[in-house]
Design a protein around this motif. Structure first.
Motif, PDB file in Angstrom:
ATOM      1  N   ASN A 238      42.342  33.430  43.221  1.00 15.74           N
ATOM      2  CA  ASN A 238      42.745  33.779  41.853  1.00 15.74           C
ATOM      3  C   ASN A 238      42.343  35.201  41.488  1.00 15.74           C
ATOM      4  OD1 ASN A 238      44.134  31.444  41.045  1.00 15.74           O
ATOM      5  ND2 ASN A 238      42.215  30.376  40.707  1.00 15.74           N
ATOM      6  N   HIS A 239      41.157  35.616  41.905  1.00 13.70           N
ATOM      7  CA  HIS A 239      40.729  36.993  41.652  1.00 13.70           C
ATOM      8  C   HIS A 239      41.675  37.991  42.328  1.00 13.70           C
ATOM      9  CE1 HIS A 239      36.990  36.592  39.450  1.00 13.70           C
ATOM     10  NE2 HIS A 239      36.554  35.672  40.291  1.00 13.70           N
ATOM     11  N   ILE A 240      42.059  37.689  43.545  1.00 14.66           N
ATOM     12  CA  ILE A 240      42.964  38.579  44.283  1.00 14.66           C
ATOM     13  C   ILE A 240      44.326  38.637  43.596  1.00 14.66           C
ATOM     14  CG2 ILE A 240      44.238  38.847  46.458  1.00 14.66           C
ATOM     15  CD1 ILE A 240      41.627  37.721  47.833  1.00 14.66           C
ATOM     16  N   GLU A 241      44.846  37.477  43.222  1.00 13.83           N
ATOM     17  CA  GLU A 241      46.148  37.434  42.547  1.00 13.83           C
ATOM     18  C   GLU A 241      46.118  38.134  41.196  1.00 13.83           C
ATOM     19  OE1 GLU A 241      47.348  33.338  42.420  1.00 13.83           O
ATOM     20  OE2 GLU A 241      48.044  33.372  44.501  1.00 13.83           O
ATOM     21  N   ALA A 242      44.970  38.066  40.507  1.00 11.22           N
ATOM     22  CA  ALA A 242      44.836  38.729  39.207  1.00 11.22           C
ATOM     23  C   ALA A 242      44.535  40.216  39.358  1.00 11.22           C
ATOM     24  CB  ALA A 242      43.741  38.052  38.381  1.00 11.22           C
ATOM     25  N   ARG A 243      44.381  40.659  40.612  1.00 14.87           N
ATOM     26  CA  ARG A 243      44.094  42.058  40.928  1.00 14.87           C
ATOM     27  C   ARG A 243      42.788  42.550  40.292  1.00 14.87           C
ATOM     28  NH1 ARG A 243      48.637  44.028  43.528  1.00 14.87           N
ATOM     29  NH2 ARG A 243      50.584  42.999  43.015  1.00 14.87           N
ATOM     30  N   HIS A 244      41.810  41.652  40.284  1.00 15.13           N
ATOM     31  CA  HIS A 244      40.494  42.029  39.787  1.00 15.13           C
ATOM     32  C   HIS A 244      39.822  42.970  40.784  1.00 15.13           C
ATOM     33  CE1 HIS A 244      40.045  38.243  37.060  1.00 15.13           C
ATOM     34  NE2 HIS A 244      40.756  39.187  36.492  1.00 15.13           N
ATOM     35  N   PRO A 245      38.974  43.865  40.287  1.00 15.11           N
ATOM     36  CA  PRO A 245      38.230  44.723  41.227  1.00 15.11           C
ATOM     37  C   PRO A 245      37.255  43.878  42.047  1.00 15.11           C
ATOM     38  CG  PRO A 245      37.487  45.083  38.974  1.00 15.11           C
ATOM     39  CD  PRO A 245      38.670  44.172  38.895  1.00 15.11           C
ATOM     40  N   PHE A 246      36.888  44.421  43.195  1.00 13.21           N
ATOM     41  CA  PHE A 246      36.010  43.705  44.122  1.00 13.21           C
ATOM     42  C   PHE A 246      34.714  43.259  43.452  1.00 13.21           C
ATOM     43  CE2 PHE A 246      32.735  43.694  47.483  1.00 13.21           C
ATOM     44  CZ  PHE A 246      33.252  42.676  48.262  1.00 13.21           C
ATOM     45  N   THR A 247      34.185  44.080  42.548  1.00 14.03           N
ATOM     46  CA  THR A 247      32.916  43.741  41.896  1.00 14.03           C
ATOM     47  C   THR A 247      33.017  42.447  41.093  1.00 14.03           C
ATOM     48  OG1 THR A 247      33.504  45.211  40.071  1.00 14.03           O
ATOM     49  CG2 THR A 247      32.054  46.109  41.778  1.00 14.03           C
ATOM     50  N   ARG A 248      34.196  42.133  40.575  1.00  8.51           N
ATOM     51  CA  ARG A 248      34.361  40.876  39.832  1.00  8.51           C
ATOM     52  C   ARG A 248      34.485  39.685  40.763  1.00  8.51           C
ATOM     53  NH1 ARG A 248      38.285  41.237  34.874  1.00  8.51           N
ATOM     54  NH2 ARG A 248      37.602  39.076  34.684  1.00  8.51           N
ATOM     55  N   MET A 249      34.803  39.957  42.035  1.00  2.00           N
ATOM     56  CA  MET A 249      34.919  38.882  43.021  1.00  2.00           C
ATOM     57  C   MET A 249      33.585  38.547  43.678  1.00  2.00           C
ATOM     58  SD  MET A 249      38.275  39.957  45.140  1.00  2.00           S
ATOM     59  CE  MET A 249      39.582  40.868  44.344  1.00  2.00           C
ATOM     60  N   LEU A 250      32.606  39.444  43.542  1.00  3.13           N
ATOM     61  CA  LEU A 250      31.339  39.284  44.265  1.00  3.13           C
ATOM     62  C   LEU A 250      30.621  37.959  44.016  1.00  3.13           C
ATOM     63  CD1 LEU A 250      29.769  42.848  44.398  1.00  3.13           C
ATOM     64  CD2 LEU A 250      30.521  41.414  46.298  1.00  3.13           C
ATOM     65  N   PRO A 251      30.522  37.473  42.767  1.00  3.24           N
ATOM     66  CA  PRO A 251      29.834  36.185  42.584  1.00  3.24           C
ATOM     67  C   PRO A 251      30.500  35.046  43.353  1.00  3.24           C
ATOM     68  CG  PRO A 251      30.025  37.324  40.489  1.00  3.24           C
ATOM     69  CD  PRO A 251      30.858  38.094  41.475  1.00  3.24           C
ATOM     70  N   ALA A 252      31.823  34.970  43.302  1.00  2.00           N
ATOM     71  CA  ALA A 252      32.531  33.910  44.031  1.00  2.00           C
ATOM     72  C   ALA A 252      32.367  34.090  45.537  1.00  2.00           C
ATOM     73  CB  ALA A 252      34.017  33.902  43.653  1.00  2.00           C
ATOM     74  N   LEU A 253      32.412  35.328  45.995  1.00  2.00           N
ATOM     75  CA  LEU A 253      32.235  35.600  47.423  1.00  2.00           C
ATOM     76  C   LEU A 253      30.821  35.237  47.881  1.00  2.00           C
ATOM     77  CD1 LEU A 253      33.399  36.704  50.058  1.00  2.00           C
ATOM     78  CD2 LEU A 253      32.686  38.989  49.309  1.00  2.00           C
ATOM     79  N   ALA A 254      29.831  35.598  47.079  1.00  2.00           N
ATOM     80  CA  ALA A 254      28.444  35.279  47.421  1.00  2.00           C
ATOM     81  C   ALA A 254      28.229  33.767  47.458  1.00  2.00           C
ATOM     82  CB  ALA A 254      27.492  35.922  46.419  1.00  2.00           C
ATOM     83  N   LEU A 255      28.779  33.049  46.486  1.00  2.00           N
ATOM     84  CA  LEU A 255      28.631  31.595  46.476  1.00  2.00           C
ATOM     85  C   LEU A 255      29.381  30.956  47.637  1.00  2.00           C
ATOM     86  CD1 LEU A 255      28.748  30.776  42.672  1.00  2.00           C
ATOM     87  CD2 LEU A 255      26.825  30.518  44.232  1.00  2.00           C
ATOM     88  N   PHE A 256      30.541  31.501  47.967  1.00  2.00           N
ATOM     89  CA  PHE A 256      31.280  30.997  49.124  1.00  2.00           C
ATOM     90  C   PHE A 256      30.424  31.127  50.391  1.00  2.00           C
ATOM     91  CE2 PHE A 256      33.917  32.040  52.832  1.00  2.00           C
ATOM     92  CZ  PHE A 256      34.575  30.827  52.993  1.00  2.00           C
ATOM     93  N   CYS A 257      29.862  32.307  50.606  1.00  2.00           N
ATOM     94  CA  CYS A 257      29.030  32.545  51.796  1.00  2.00           C
ATOM     95  C   CYS A 257      27.804  31.637  51.802  1.00  2.00           C
ATOM     96  CB  CYS A 257      28.609  34.011  51.864  1.00  2.00           C
ATOM     97  SG  CYS A 257      29.973  35.140  52.181  1.00  2.00           S
TER      98      CYS A 257
END
Length: 113
Positions: free
Chosen positions: A81-100
């Motif tokens: 959803n972050h990618i589709e909404a074209r959010h900057p990478f910094t807004r994706m970091l929490p989801a990415l960190a939790l995924f990892c």
């Protein structure tokens, strides 16, 4: 259970409880984020409930791998959803960190069992 897995579960459950409570409280940044995702508020509230239940279920040892896998899948959806909404990478970091964190925890829990 190893101390590393206990620590990982504690961090993960605190993160998901916090995120779930913020969604249930309808925190303005999250409401705006779900608006960007073009998802209704009800989906945000449902995901918040899933996050809180997942954080609790993490502490049932027989469910650990499954719950972490499910939470990782939930974070993949957030990243999509972050990618589709074209959010900057910094807004994706929490989801990415939790995924990892979830993937690492699921692998560790599976390896220890």
């Amino acid at each position: 259970m190893s101390m590393l897995l206990i620590f990982l579960k504690a961090v993960t459950s605190l993160a998901f409880v916090s995120a779930g409570i913020a969604k249930q409280a309808r925190a303005k940044p999250l409401v705006e984020q779900f608006h960007d995702f073009r998802l209704p508020l009800e989906i945000m509230l449902f995901i918040g409930i899933l996050e809180i239940l997942g954080a609790i279920a993490l502490w049932f040892e027989s469910l650990t791998v499954w719950v972490l896998s499910a939470l990782a899948f939930l974070m993949l959806g957030a990243l999509k959803n972050h990618i589709e909404a074209r959010h900057p990478f910094t807004r994706m970091l929490p989801a990415l960190a939790l995924f990892c964190l979830c993937v690492w925890g699921a692998l560790l829990a599976n390896w220890l069992n």
